[in-house]
Design a protein around this motif. Structure first.
Motif, PDB file in Angstrom:
ATOM      1  N   GLN A  30      26.703 -34.625   9.854  1.00  0.00           N
ATOM      2  CA  GLN A  30      27.712 -33.575   9.677  1.00  0.00           C
ATOM      3  C   GLN A  30      28.149 -33.432   8.215  1.00  0.00           C
ATOM      4  OE1 GLN A  30      30.892 -34.038  12.666  1.00  0.00           O
ATOM      5  NE2 GLN A  30      29.474 -35.299  13.850  1.00  0.00           N
ATOM      6  N   SER A  31      27.218 -33.479   7.322  1.00  0.00           N
ATOM      7  CA  SER A  31      27.536 -33.464   5.892  1.00  0.00           C
ATOM      8  C   SER A  31      26.715 -32.398   5.165  1.00  0.00           C
ATOM      9  CB  SER A  31      27.289 -34.842   5.272  1.00  0.00           C
ATOM     10  OG  SER A  31      28.133 -35.820   5.866  1.00  0.00           O
ATOM     11  N   LYS A  32      27.152 -32.097   3.949  1.00  0.00           N
ATOM     12  CA  LYS A  32      26.499 -31.064   3.166  1.00  0.00           C
ATOM     13  C   LYS A  32      26.515 -31.436   1.693  1.00  0.00           C
ATOM     14  CE  LYS A  32      26.716 -26.080   2.197  1.00  0.00           C
ATOM     15  NZ  LYS A  32      27.448 -24.813   2.463  1.00  0.00           N
ATOM     16  N   ASN A  33      25.373 -31.245   1.053  1.00  0.00           N
ATOM     17  CA  ASN A  33      25.252 -31.445  -0.386  1.00  0.00           C
ATOM     18  C   ASN A  33      25.719 -32.845  -0.814  1.00  0.00           C
ATOM     19  OD1 ASN A  33      24.576 -30.703  -3.009  1.00  0.00           O
ATOM     20  ND2 ASN A  33      26.624 -29.918  -3.443  1.00  0.00           N
ATOM     21  N   CYS A  34      25.118 -33.843  -0.185  1.00  0.00           N
ATOM     22  CA  CYS A  34      25.430 -35.234  -0.534  1.00  0.00           C
ATOM     23  C   CYS A  34      24.168 -35.894  -1.087  1.00  0.00           C
ATOM     24  CB  CYS A  34      25.940 -36.000   0.682  1.00  0.00           C
ATOM     25  SG  CYS A  34      27.600 -35.487   1.199  1.00  0.00           S
ATOM     26  N   PHE A  35      24.298 -36.537  -2.229  1.00  0.00           N
ATOM     27  CA  PHE A  35      23.153 -37.098  -2.937  1.00  0.00           C
ATOM     28  C   PHE A  35      23.241 -38.624  -2.969  1.00  0.00           C
ATOM     29  CE2 PHE A  35      21.386 -38.758  -6.942  1.00  0.00           C
ATOM     30  CZ  PHE A  35      20.061 -38.351  -6.798  1.00  0.00           C
ATOM     31  N   SER A  36      22.168 -39.267  -2.549  1.00  0.00           N
ATOM     32  CA  SER A  36      22.069 -40.724  -2.557  1.00  0.00           C
ATOM     33  C   SER A  36      23.271 -41.356  -1.854  1.00  0.00           C
ATOM     34  CB  SER A  36      21.954 -41.247  -3.993  1.00  0.00           C
ATOM     35  OG  SER A  36      21.578 -42.604  -4.006  1.00  0.00           O
ATOM     36  N   CYS A  37      23.491 -40.910  -0.622  1.00  0.00           N
ATOM     37  CA  CYS A  37      24.624 -41.392   0.172  1.00  0.00           C
ATOM     38  C   CYS A  37      24.107 -42.134   1.404  1.00  0.00           C
ATOM     39  CB  CYS A  37      25.512 -40.221   0.603  1.00  0.00           C
ATOM     40  SG  CYS A  37      26.347 -39.394  -0.766  1.00  0.00           S
ATOM     41  N   PHE A  38      24.846 -43.125   1.852  1.00  0.00           N
ATOM     42  CA  PHE A  38      24.427 -43.943   2.982  1.00  0.00           C
ATOM     43  C   PHE A  38      25.627 -44.196   3.895  1.00  0.00           C
ATOM     44  CE2 PHE A  38      21.647 -44.811  -0.558  1.00  0.00           C
ATOM     45  CZ  PHE A  38      20.382 -44.827   0.019  1.00  0.00           C
ATOM     46  N   GLY A  39      25.426 -43.928   5.188  1.00  0.00           N
ATOM     47  CA  GLY A  39      26.496 -44.174   6.139  1.00  0.00           C
ATOM     48  C   GLY A  39      27.676 -43.239   5.957  1.00  0.00           C
ATOM     49  N   VAL A  40      27.427 -41.955   5.778  1.00  0.00           N
ATOM     50  CA  VAL A  40      28.523 -41.011   5.570  1.00  0.00           C
ATOM     51  C   VAL A  40      28.564 -39.999   6.706  1.00  0.00           C
ATOM     52  CG1 VAL A  40      28.410 -41.274   3.074  1.00  0.00           C
ATOM     53  CG2 VAL A  40      27.190 -39.392   4.154  1.00  0.00           C
ATOM     54  N   LYS A  41      29.754 -39.522   6.989  1.00  0.00           N
ATOM     55  CA  LYS A  41      29.961 -38.541   8.048  1.00  0.00           C
ATOM     56  C   LYS A  41      30.987 -37.518   7.583  1.00  0.00           C
ATOM     57  CE  LYS A  41      31.320 -38.110  12.915  1.00  0.00           C
ATOM     58  NZ  LYS A  41      31.765 -38.832  14.138  1.00  0.00           N
ATOM     59  N   ALA A  42      30.703 -36.262   7.841  1.00  0.00           N
ATOM     60  CA  ALA A  42      31.626 -35.170   7.517  1.00  0.00           C
ATOM     61  C   ALA A  42      32.018 -35.184   6.038  1.00  0.00           C
ATOM     62  CB  ALA A  42      32.865 -35.232   8.400  1.00  0.00           C
ATOM     63  N   CYS A  43      31.047 -35.390   5.182  1.00  0.00           N
ATOM     64  CA  CYS A  43      31.293 -35.375   3.741  1.00  0.00           C
ATOM     65  C   CYS A  43      30.616 -34.153   3.114  1.00  0.00           C
ATOM     66  CB  CYS A  43      30.759 -36.656   3.075  1.00  0.00           C
ATOM     67  SG  CYS A  43      31.691 -38.141   3.511  1.00  0.00           S
ATOM     68  N   GLN A  44      31.178 -33.697   2.023  1.00  0.00           N
ATOM     69  CA  GLN A  44      30.619 -32.538   1.336  1.00  0.00           C
ATOM     70  C   GLN A  44      30.715 -32.724  -0.166  1.00  0.00           C
ATOM     71  OE1 GLN A  44      31.863 -28.754   2.887  1.00  0.00           O
ATOM     72  NE2 GLN A  44      31.331 -27.644   1.034  1.00  0.00           N
ATOM     73  N   SER A  57      21.365 -36.134  10.383  1.00  0.00           N
ATOM     74  CA  SER A  57      21.538 -35.166  11.462  1.00  0.00           C
ATOM     75  C   SER A  57      22.668 -34.193  11.149  1.00  0.00           C
ATOM     76  CB  SER A  57      21.843 -35.891  12.779  1.00  0.00           C
ATOM     77  OG  SER A  57      23.054 -36.609  12.701  1.00  0.00           O
ATOM     78  N   MET A  58      22.512 -32.985  11.606  1.00  0.00           N
ATOM     79  CA  MET A  58      23.525 -31.930  11.449  1.00  0.00           C
ATOM     80  C   MET A  58      24.020 -31.853  10.007  1.00  0.00           C
ATOM     81  SD  MET A  58      25.714 -32.327  14.999  1.00  0.00           S
ATOM     82  CE  MET A  58      25.915 -34.102  14.831  1.00  0.00           C
ATOM     83  N   SER A  59      23.094 -31.966   9.082  1.00  0.00           N
ATOM     84  CA  SER A  59      23.441 -31.988   7.659  1.00  0.00           C
ATOM     85  C   SER A  59      22.454 -31.117   6.885  1.00  0.00           C
ATOM     86  CB  SER A  59      23.425 -33.413   7.118  1.00  0.00           C
ATOM     87  OG  SER A  59      24.341 -34.243   7.827  1.00  0.00           O
ATOM     88  N   GLU A  60      22.875 -30.673   5.720  1.00  0.00           N
ATOM     89  CA  GLU A  60      21.980 -29.884   4.880  1.00  0.00           C
ATOM     90  C   GLU A  60      22.115 -30.302   3.421  1.00  0.00           C
ATOM     91  OE1 GLU A  60      23.344 -25.668   4.271  1.00  0.00           O
ATOM     92  OE2 GLU A  60      24.601 -26.127   6.019  1.00  0.00           O
ATOM     93  N   GLU A  61      21.006 -30.250   2.737  1.00  0.00           N
ATOM     94  CA  GLU A  61      20.945 -30.599   1.316  1.00  0.00           C
ATOM     95  C   GLU A  61      21.507 -32.000   1.061  1.00  0.00           C
ATOM     96  OE1 GLU A  61      19.384 -28.774  -0.894  1.00  0.00           O
ATOM     97  OE2 GLU A  61      18.967 -27.235   0.601  1.00  0.00           O
ATOM     98  N   CYS A  62      21.008 -32.979   1.854  1.00  0.00           N
ATOM     99  CA  CYS A  62      21.492 -34.359   1.702  1.00  0.00           C
ATOM    100  C   CYS A  62      20.327 -35.307   1.462  1.00  0.00           C
ATOM    101  CB  CYS A  62      22.251 -34.805   2.957  1.00  0.00           C
ATOM    102  SG  CYS A  62      23.839 -33.989   3.197  1.00  0.00           S
ATOM    103  N   SER A  63      20.558 -36.334   0.671  1.00  0.00           N
ATOM    104  CA  SER A  63      19.576 -37.399   0.475  1.00  0.00           C
ATOM    105  C   SER A  63      20.273 -38.731   0.689  1.00  0.00           C
ATOM    106  CB  SER A  63      18.979 -37.331  -0.929  1.00  0.00           C
ATOM    107  OG  SER A  63      19.944 -37.660  -1.917  1.00  0.00           O
TER     108      SER A  63
END
Length: 557
Positions: free
Chosen positions: A288-302, A276-282
């Motif tokens: 609330q995150s952006k450009n995060c790859f193969s991440c789990f349980g993250v918030k406000a990360c870039q 949610s509220m994220s872009e370019e994330c997997s």
């Protein structure tokens, strides 16, 4: 490019973005030393970091300097020296006294292991909290018991990852909530039981993926509903009469509701991923995150890669647990408020620190343990700026020759038995497998409680109304593991207040059931049940009612 994992032997990808991150990390580091590409796959790297984290297991033992009885994450048989945390964090302890010269004739990790065995460890991590001795890894809390990774909370019992919550018992990830019981991943909920992935639900029980609901029971996928039973609307009087058959203080009533709820959950609509509220994330469970790859349980990360349970991380790769506006982090666990730190555990408010553990407010330190407000130290030995800058590049070259540079501490250096760590929850192994890997295993069992009576769980009164104060002096034998556990007076008061029966399972077994409700942190391909387009999901059994984001959002109105 592909590599073969040296631990599990599976092939894994190293992406151009991984290489670019390591190159940027190297160029921004003080000594600009190229970081070798990882030899382990992402999961084995995560397992290695987790093997340094005992998050829940507590023991009674003696402090190795004051001899007072303490509670600790280290058993009495630990090979490490353990100090009462209040003593360890006081001005009486300065781990510079354990400093030693670097020896170029033996591997770095051998020297680091010696430092970790010689120097004392803190018994627990409890910060700014009151009446919270029997907990692990908590801060800004009061009157909590057997909780871990819990912060800014009060009167919590047996809860893992409580945050800004009050009077919750047996929960897994409760945020801004109050009076919850046996709930998982809930936000802003009140006075409820057996909630799973719910937000802003009040006085409800046995709900899955419900939001903004009150007085709902045995239902799934509800939005802003009141007086719903089995996903059907009722009058207030009808609802209360139906609920009374289950929530009457009896174990039999709860068990009957759980059996129905299990069938309901199978039919519930499941969103393929929660992003949610994220872009370019997997990955999954990202906000609330952006450009995060193969991440789990993250918030406000870039710009993150392979991050688990992190918050406020920027330009980071390979980390488990951490936050507070950290940047340029690689191969770390519980590292917070840091800049340009690599291969670290529990390093906070520090810059340019590598291969270090439990360091706070440090800068330009390499291979250090337990230092505070220090600079230009190697293996806990103080150097001048010039000496430090001349020696560290030589150590890095030496580590490259031994194959150590670029790798996190090996699990054999962990101060804990593998079976006491969070790694064992995500990557369970037998004792034989652990020993074969050269890692540690804990055989220590805490002595049984001193009680007047041992009572098999099946002999407990069915109804909380029939449970007397005598139970406070008994040990209950878990109906699954046979391990004894006790009920505290505060716990009994909670069950009576909410009209809930005494639990039949040991706290560890209850935690395991909640842990298993959550999806494995693995992505796989599937199809949307409704539109049949391909989706990526963390639901693993292939029989779930999975919807893509478009179909899910259109349905949940």
């Amino acid at each position: 490019m592909q590599k073969n994992c040296k631990q599990c032997t599976n092939n894994f990808n190293i992406f151009d973005e991984d290489i670019a991150f390591l190159k940027a990390m190297s160029e921004k580091s003080q000594f600009k030393a190229n970081i070798n590409l990882p030899n382990l796959c992402p999961e084995c790297r995560q397992q290695r970091r987790m093997s340094f984290r005992n998050e829940r297991k507590l023991y009674e033992r003696k402090c190795d300097i004051t001899s007072k009885k303490i509670i600790s994450v280290f058993p009495p048989t630990s090979r490490h020296k353990v100090y009462d945390m209040n003593y360890w964090y006081s001005d009486k302890v300065d781990l510079l006294e354990y400093g030693r010269e670097y020896n170029f004739s033996e591997p770095f990790f051998v020297q680091m292991q010696r430092l970790l065995i010689d120097g004392p460890w803190p018994s627990l991590r409890i910060e700014r909290s009151e009446n919270c001795d029997y907990n692990s890894d908590i801060s800004d809390c009061a009157n909590c018991y057997l909780c871990s990774r819990t912060h800014k909370s009060t009167d919590m019992l047996y809860t893992y990852r409580g945050s800004s919550s009050t009077s919750c018992t047996d929960c897994y990830q409760a945020m801004n909530s109050e009076l919850l019981y046996e709930s998982v991943e809930c936000i802003k909920c009140y006075g409820s039981n057996y909630l799973f992935y719910c937000t802003q639900c009040i006085e409800s029980s046995f709900l899955w993926d419900c939001h903004g609901c009150s007085n709902c029971f045995l239902s799934t996928n509800l939005r802003k509903k009141q007086y719903y039973f089995l996903n059907e609307p009722c009058t207030k009087e009808q609802y209360e009469e139906k609920v009374k058959a289950f929530m009457n203080g009896s174990q039999s009533g709860i068990q009957k509701a759980l059996e129905i709820f299990q069938e309901l959950k199978k039919k519930a609509i499941k969103k393929n991923l929660t992003i949610s509220m994220s872009e370019e994330c997997s990955g999954d469970n990202i906000s609330q995150s952006k450009n995060c790859f193969s991440c789990f349980g993250v918030k406000a990360c870039q710009d993150g890669r392979y991050l688990w349970d992190t918050k406020d991380y920027h330009d980071a790769m390979d980390a488990y647990s951490g936050g507070r506006d950290s940047e340029l982090i690689y191969e770390a666990t519980s590292t917070s408020a840091c800049w340009n730190c690599k291969f670290c555990m529990r390093v906070t408010y520090s810059n340019e620190v590598d291969y270090s553990l439990f360091c706070n407010k440090c800068k330009n330190c390499f291979g250090c343990f337990g230092l505070r407000n220090k600079q230009y130290c190697i293996l806990n030995k103080q150097y001048t700026k010039e000496e430090y800058e001349a020696l560290v590049p030589k150590i890095i070259e030496h580590m490259k020759s031994t194959g150590e540079w670029g790798e996190f501490f090996p699990s054999s250096l962990s101060p804990f038995g593998y079976n006491d760590t969070v790694a064992h929850e995500y990557y369970p192994l037998t004792q034989e497998q652990v020993v074969r890997n050269g890692w540690n295993w804990s055989d220590y069992e805490s002595p049984p409680p001193t009680v007047t009576k041992f009572l098999p769980a099946e002999k407990l009164p069915d109804n909380i109304k029939d449970t007397s104060e005598e139970i406070l002096g008994w040990a209950i034998k878990c109906e699954k593991s046979g391990r004894p556990f006790r009920i505290t007076s505060k716990e009994l008061k909670f069950y009576r207040q909410k009209q809930l029966p005494i639990p039949r399972l040991h706290p560890d077994e209850r935690h395991r059931l909640r842990f298993n409700v959550r999806n494995p942190l693995k992505l796989r391909n599937d199809r949307c049940t409704k539109c049949h387009q391909e989706v990526i999901t963390t639901f693993q059994n292939g029989t779930e009612n999975i919807y893509c984001e478009t179909c899910y959002n259109a349905t949940m109105i």
